[in-house]
Write a protein that holds these residues in place. Structure first.
Motif, PDB file in Angstrom:
ATOM      1  N   GLY A   1      39.870 -16.826 -18.331  1.00  0.00           N
ATOM      2  CA  GLY A   1      41.118 -16.244 -17.825  1.00  0.00           C
ATOM      3  C   GLY A   1      41.907 -15.991 -19.002  1.00  0.00           C
ATOM      4  O   GLY A   1      43.276 -15.482 -18.661  1.00  0.00           O
ATOM      5  N   LYS A   2      41.427 -15.870 -20.225  1.00  0.00           N
ATOM      6  CA  LYS A   2      42.263 -15.670 -21.215  1.00  0.00           C
ATOM      7  C   LYS A   2      42.650 -13.962 -21.381  1.00  0.00           C
ATOM      8  O   LYS A   2      41.546 -13.214 -21.069  1.00  0.00           O
ATOM      9  CB  LYS A   2      41.660 -16.071 -22.585  1.00  0.00           C
ATOM     10  N   PRO A   3      43.745 -13.577 -21.725  1.00  0.00           N
ATOM     11  CA  PRO A   3      44.014 -12.114 -21.800  1.00  0.00           C
ATOM     12  C   PRO A   3      43.125 -11.488 -23.092  1.00  0.00           C
ATOM     13  O   PRO A   3      43.011 -11.871 -23.960  1.00  0.00           O
ATOM     14  CB  PRO A   3      45.388 -12.047 -22.156  1.00  0.00           C
ATOM     15  N   VAL A   4      42.739 -10.350 -22.558  1.00  0.00           N
ATOM     16  CA  VAL A   4      41.671  -9.841 -23.616  1.00  0.00           C
ATOM     17  C   VAL A   4      42.154  -8.174 -23.749  1.00  0.00           C
ATOM     18  O   VAL A   4      42.423  -7.440 -22.874  1.00  0.00           O
ATOM     19  CB  VAL A   4      40.206  -9.529 -23.052  1.00  0.00           C
ATOM     20  N   ILE A   5      42.319  -7.742 -24.934  1.00  0.00           N
ATOM     21  CA  ILE A   5      42.780  -6.450 -25.132  1.00  0.00           C
ATOM     22  C   ILE A   5      41.766  -5.627 -24.990  1.00  0.00           C
ATOM     23  O   ILE A   5      40.576  -5.796 -25.497  1.00  0.00           O
ATOM     24  CB  ILE A   5      43.639  -6.300 -26.771  1.00  0.00           C
ATOM     25  N   TRP A   6      41.959  -4.487 -24.124  1.00  0.00           N
ATOM     26  CA  TRP A   6      40.856  -3.433 -23.716  1.00  0.00           C
ATOM     27  C   TRP A   6      40.877  -2.372 -24.829  1.00  0.00           C
ATOM     28  O   TRP A   6      41.210  -1.455 -24.774  1.00  0.00           O
ATOM     29  CB  TRP A   6      41.136  -2.865 -22.429  1.00  0.00           C
ATOM     30  N   ASN A   7      40.251  -2.647 -26.103  1.00  0.00           N
ATOM     31  CA  ASN A   7      39.923  -1.770 -27.051  1.00  0.00           C
ATOM     32  C   ASN A   7      38.777  -1.952 -27.783  1.00  0.00           C
ATOM     33  O   ASN A   7      38.021  -2.860 -27.576  1.00  0.00           O
ATOM     34  CB  ASN A   7      40.970  -1.382 -27.820  1.00  0.00           C
ATOM     35  N   ALA A   8      38.571  -1.050 -28.848  1.00  0.00           N
ATOM     36  CA  ALA A   8      37.186  -1.380 -29.545  1.00  0.00           C
ATOM     37  C   ALA A   8      36.997  -2.553 -30.307  1.00  0.00           C
ATOM     38  O   ALA A   8      36.089  -3.086 -30.881  1.00  0.00           O
ATOM     39  CB  ALA A   8      37.074  -0.167 -30.589  1.00  0.00           C
ATOM     40  N   GLU A   9      38.291  -3.207 -30.416  1.00  0.00           N
ATOM     41  CA  GLU A   9      38.277  -4.713 -31.186  1.00  0.00           C
ATOM     42  C   GLU A   9      37.630  -5.859 -30.162  1.00  0.00           C
ATOM     43  O   GLU A   9      37.607  -6.705 -30.782  1.00  0.00           O
ATOM     44  CB  GLU A   9      39.599  -5.127 -31.720  1.00  0.00           C
ATOM     45  N   SER A  10      37.338  -5.536 -29.190  1.00  0.00           N
ATOM     46  CA  SER A  10      37.145  -6.437 -28.230  1.00  0.00           C
ATOM     47  C   SER A  10      35.674  -6.054 -27.661  1.00  0.00           C
ATOM     48  O   SER A  10      35.473  -5.472 -26.493  1.00  0.00           O
ATOM     49  CB  SER A  10      38.024  -6.614 -27.097  1.00  0.00           C
ATOM     50  N   PRO A  11      34.553  -6.146 -28.227  1.00  0.00           N
ATOM     51  CA  PRO A  11      33.352  -5.701 -27.995  1.00  0.00           C
ATOM     52  C   PRO A  11      32.703  -6.309 -26.715  1.00  0.00           C
ATOM     53  O   PRO A  11      31.770  -5.900 -26.041  1.00  0.00           O
ATOM     54  CB  PRO A  11      32.164  -5.900 -29.240  1.00  0.00           C
ATOM     55  N   PHE A  12      33.255  -7.627 -26.456  1.00  0.00           N
ATOM     56  CA  PHE A  12      32.636  -8.247 -25.277  1.00  0.00           C
ATOM     57  C   PHE A  12      33.577  -8.048 -24.083  1.00  0.00           C
ATOM     58  O   PHE A  12      33.260  -8.676 -23.015  1.00  0.00           O
ATOM     59  CB  PHE A  12      32.368  -9.803 -25.545  1.00  0.00           C
ATOM     60  N   ARG A  13      34.468  -7.251 -23.995  1.00  0.00           N
ATOM     61  CA  ARG A  13      35.293  -7.029 -22.669  1.00  0.00           C
ATOM     62  C   ARG A  13      34.473  -6.742 -21.543  1.00  0.00           C
ATOM     63  O   ARG A  13      33.503  -5.913 -21.636  1.00  0.00           O
ATOM     64  CB  ARG A  13      36.399  -5.839 -23.012  1.00  0.00           C
ATOM     65  N   PRO A  14      34.747  -7.053 -20.328  1.00  0.00           N
ATOM     66  CA  PRO A  14      36.040  -7.898 -20.162  1.00  0.00           C
ATOM     67  C   PRO A  14      36.323  -9.288 -20.379  1.00  0.00           C
ATOM     68  O   PRO A  14      37.232 -10.018 -20.003  1.00  0.00           O
ATOM     69  CB  PRO A  14      36.468  -7.724 -18.399  1.00  0.00           C
ATOM     70  N   PHE A  15      35.251  -9.962 -21.159  1.00  0.00           N
ATOM     71  CA  PHE A  15      35.265 -11.056 -21.663  1.00  0.00           C
ATOM     72  C   PHE A  15      36.051 -11.388 -23.035  1.00  0.00           C
ATOM     73  O   PHE A  15      36.073 -10.322 -23.779  1.00  0.00           O
ATOM     74  CB  PHE A  15      33.629 -11.683 -21.838  1.00  0.00           C
ATOM     75  N   CYS A  16      36.427 -12.338 -23.483  1.00  0.00           N
ATOM     76  CA  CYS A  16      37.287 -12.741 -24.557  1.00  0.00           C
ATOM     77  C   CYS A  16      36.266 -12.878 -25.727  1.00  0.00           C
ATOM     78  O   CYS A  16      36.623 -12.727 -26.995  1.00  0.00           O
ATOM     79  CB  CYS A  16      38.049 -13.741 -24.322  1.00  0.00           C
ATOM     80  N   SER A  17      35.027 -13.336 -25.442  1.00  0.00           N
ATOM     81  CA  SER A  17      34.129 -13.596 -26.436  1.00  0.00           C
ATOM     82  C   SER A  17      32.653 -13.454 -26.082  1.00  0.00           C
ATOM     83  O   SER A  17      32.329 -13.536 -24.791  1.00  0.00           O
ATOM     84  CB  SER A  17      34.376 -14.857 -27.099  1.00  0.00           C
ATOM     85  N   LYS A  18      31.650 -13.331 -26.917  1.00  0.00           N
ATOM     86  CA  LYS A  18      30.077 -13.561 -26.509  1.00  0.00           C
ATOM     87  C   LYS A  18      29.805 -14.690 -25.959  1.00  0.00           C
ATOM     88  O   LYS A  18      29.366 -14.751 -24.965  1.00  0.00           O
ATOM     89  CB  LYS A  18      29.476 -13.345 -27.940  1.00  0.00           C
ATOM     90  N   ARG A  19      30.525 -15.755 -26.246  1.00  0.00           N
ATOM     91  CA  ARG A  19      30.543 -17.110 -25.405  1.00  0.00           C
ATOM     92  C   ARG A  19      30.633 -16.937 -24.105  1.00  0.00           C
ATOM     93  O   ARG A  19      29.685 -17.341 -23.134  1.00  0.00           O
ATOM     94  CB  ARG A  19      31.282 -18.250 -26.168  1.00  0.00           C
ATOM     95  N   CYS A  20      31.920 -16.457 -23.497  1.00  0.00           N
ATOM     96  CA  CYS A  20      32.334 -16.366 -22.465  1.00  0.00           C
ATOM     97  C   CYS A  20      31.434 -15.315 -21.581  1.00  0.00           C
ATOM     98  O   CYS A  20      30.952 -15.570 -20.412  1.00  0.00           O
ATOM     99  CB  CYS A  20      33.901 -15.753 -22.288  1.00  0.00           C
ATOM    100  N   GLN A  21      30.921 -14.196 -22.289  1.00  0.00           N
ATOM    101  CA  GLN A  21      29.883 -13.394 -21.635  1.00  0.00           C
ATOM    102  C   GLN A  21      28.562 -14.193 -21.161  1.00  0.00           C
ATOM    103  O   GLN A  21      28.134 -13.753 -20.281  1.00  0.00           O
ATOM    104  CB  GLN A  21      29.665 -12.203 -22.648  1.00  0.00           C
ATOM    105  N   LEU A  22      28.248 -14.856 -22.137  1.00  0.00           N
ATOM    106  CA  LEU A  22      26.779 -15.637 -21.881  1.00  0.00           C
ATOM    107  C   LEU A  22      27.041 -16.716 -20.706  1.00  0.00           C
ATOM    108  O   LEU A  22      26.246 -16.695 -19.870  1.00  0.00           O
ATOM    109  CB  LEU A  22      26.470 -16.223 -23.231  1.00  0.00           C
ATOM    110  N   ILE A  23      28.349 -17.247 -20.669  1.00  0.00           N
ATOM    111  CA  ILE A  23      28.493 -18.169 -19.847  1.00  0.00           C
ATOM    112  C   ILE A  23      28.418 -17.342 -18.438  1.00  0.00           C
ATOM    113  O   ILE A  23      27.822 -17.950 -17.427  1.00  0.00           O
ATOM    114  CB  ILE A  23      29.832 -18.845 -19.908  1.00  0.00           C
TER     115      ILE A  23
END
Ligand SMILES: [Zn+2]
Length: 64
Positions: free
Chosen positions: A13-35
């Motif tokens: 639920g953490k806010p993620v900035i939707w740009n090139a600096e967030s490669p795992f969007r819509p996830f905040c991190s690779k960890r959240c993506q894997l989860i």
């Protein structure tokens, strides 16, 4: 100009900035993506962790 679009990470639920600096969007991190991708596996791992709680009960009895 508003190019700071944010989305909420589906996992935490953490806010993620939707740009090139967030490669795992819509996830905040690779960890959240894997989860999120492995959510079914994470629930299976909860079963052995519950038996760990039973072990900790034995520890508290030894402590007394
Ligand atoms: Zn997250």
């Amino acid at each position: 100009m508003t190019d700071t679009t944010t989305v909420n990470c589906p996992t935490c639920g953490k806010p993620v900035i939707w740009n090139a600096e967030s490669p795992f969007r819509p996830f905040c991190s690779k960890r959240c993506q894997l989860i999120d991708l492995g959510e079914w596996a994470a629930e299976e791992k909860r079963i052995p962790s519950q038996s760990d709680l039973n072990d900790s009960d034995e520890w508290s009895e030894q402590d007394r």
